[in-house]
Design an enzyme around this catalytic site. Structure first.
Site, mmCIF file in Angstrom:
data_model
loop_
_atom_site.group_PDB
_atom_site.id
_atom_site.type_symbol
_atom_site.label_atom_id
_atom_site.label_comp_id
_atom_site.label_asym_id
_atom_site.label_seq_id
_atom_site.Cartn_x
_atom_site.Cartn_y
_atom_site.Cartn_z
ATOM 1 N N SER A 154 0.866 -1.179 0.000
ATOM 2 C CA SER A 154 0.000 0.000 0.000
ATOM 3 C C SER A 154 0.894 1.216 0.000
ATOM 4 C CB SER A 154 -0.862 0.001 1.257
ATOM 5 O OG SER A 154 -1.424 1.289 1.477
ATOM 6 N N TYR A 167 -2.849 -1.227 10.353
ATOM 7 C CA TYR A 167 -2.742 -1.398 8.895
ATOM 8 C C TYR A 167 -1.388 -0.886 8.379
ATOM 9 C CZ TYR A 167 -4.121 -1.193 3.965
ATOM 10 O OH TYR A 167 -4.193 -1.371 2.602
HETATM 11 C C1 BGC Z 1 -6.235 1.485 1.885
HETATM 12 C C2 BGC Z 1 -7.382 2.317 1.379
HETATM 13 C C3 BGC Z 1 -6.935 3.748 1.110
HETATM 14 C C4 BGC Z 1 -5.667 3.781 0.296
HETATM 15 C C5 BGC Z 1 -5.103 5.202 0.164
HETATM 16 C C6 BGC Z 1 -5.098 1.597 0.914
HETATM 17 O O1 BGC Z 1 -4.031 0.796 1.284
HETATM 18 O O2 BGC Z 1 -6.642 0.142 2.050
HETATM 19 O O3 BGC Z 1 -8.444 2.313 2.324
HETATM 20 O O4 BGC Z 1 -7.950 4.433 0.411
HETATM 21 O O5 BGC Z 1 -4.687 2.959 0.872
HETATM 22 O O6 BGC Z 1 -5.063 5.874 1.389
#
Ligand code: BGC
Length: 269
Positions: A154, A167
């Site tokens: 991410s 996360y």
């Molecule tokens: C998340 C999303 C978010 C994106 C940008 C991703 O890794 O799961 O919820 O919109 O990152 O912030």
């Protein structure tokens, strides 16, 4: 006709019943891979079947497979079953991931453990089984590599994210796990990379783009001024898994419309 880029290769895509995993499954199948569409719980079976049906309707080959990637016994069984059915695994898309957001002081240990368990431990367990199989088989003529792993990271492997410590920590962990195992197994001709998606329109971030107002807020974070689509990630995954990317190893490919370019500085600072 030119040979498709992933012709005859066996791919496991975790968390493939929806979102980015479903998108990657469809693009990999179009490129000629046989795809194992993994889903986590019985409730997601129908969605996984819909992904397989979609792939079949365009002549692609896919099956569904239920496995909770955070459980060692289930992951081992999935790899054993796939190897038994298809002979090997060539590609792992280490995609399964989720969010359980909370203010840090209110975050429960369960919320922390659940996210780390799926997003980080799940990627470890699947990568370990995949690499064991790649080492057993070696280069098989279908690809220049003995195997390819793509970890779904991410933008939050580098962008801190208040309210999402579990996360962000999981994705930061994925980054260094990926690089570390890429370093360890590059001499064995195994390639391991990550994709770092930005805001891609999927169920995980539905609240961020569901209304015109939310969308307008979100677009302030995206220099390219559009929300990403799962195909944007699926096409990147096909490229990274193919021999076109044979010299790409241990890197994170950001597919984020520029989200990591500090858009707050565009007219400021
Ligand atoms: C998340 C999303 C978010 C994106 C940008 C991703 O890794 O799961 O919820 O919109 O990152 O912030």
């Amino acid at each position: 006709m030119e040979k498709r880029k992933l012709e005859g290769q066996i791919a496991i895509v975790t968390g493939a019943s929806s979102g980015i995993g479903a998108g990657c499954s469809k693009e990999l199948a179009k490129a000629g891979a046989t795809v194992v569409v993994n889903y986590p719980v019985p409730g997601a079976k129908a969605m996984a079947e819909a992904v397989v049906k979609d792939i079949n309707s365009t002549g692609g080959v896919a099956i569904t497979y239920k496995c909770d990637v955070s459980r060692e016994d289930e992951v081992k069984q999935m790899f054993a079953d796939v190897v038994e059915q298809f002979g090997t695994v060539d590609i792992l898309i280490n995609n399964a991931g989720l969010q359980k957001d909370a203010k840090f002081t209110e975050m429960t240990l369960d919320q922390w453990n659940f996210v780390i368990g799926v997003n980080l431990t799940g990627q470890f367990l699947c990568a370990r089984e995949a690499i064991k199989e790649f080492l057993r088989r070696g280069v098989n003529g279908k690809s220049k590599s003995a195997g390819k792993i793509i970890c779904m990271s991410s933008v939050h492997e580098v962008i801190p994210w208040a309210g999402h410590a579990n996360y962000a920590a999981s994705k930061g962990g994925v980054m260094l796990m990926m690089k570390t195992i890429a370093q360890e197994f590059a001499p064995k001709r195994i390639r391991i990379n990550s994709i770092a998606p930005g805001a891609i329109a999927t169920p995980i971030n539905h609240d961020a783009w569901d209304t015109a107002e939310h969308l307008q807020q979100l677009l302030k974070l995206i220099p390219q001024k559009r929300v990403g689509q799962v195909e944007d990630i699926g096409r990147a995954a096909v490229w990274l898994a193919s021999d076109d990317a044979d010299y790409v190893n241990g890197t994170t490919l950001f597919v984020d419309g520029g989200m990591t370019l500090y858009p707050g500085f565009e007219d400021n600072g």
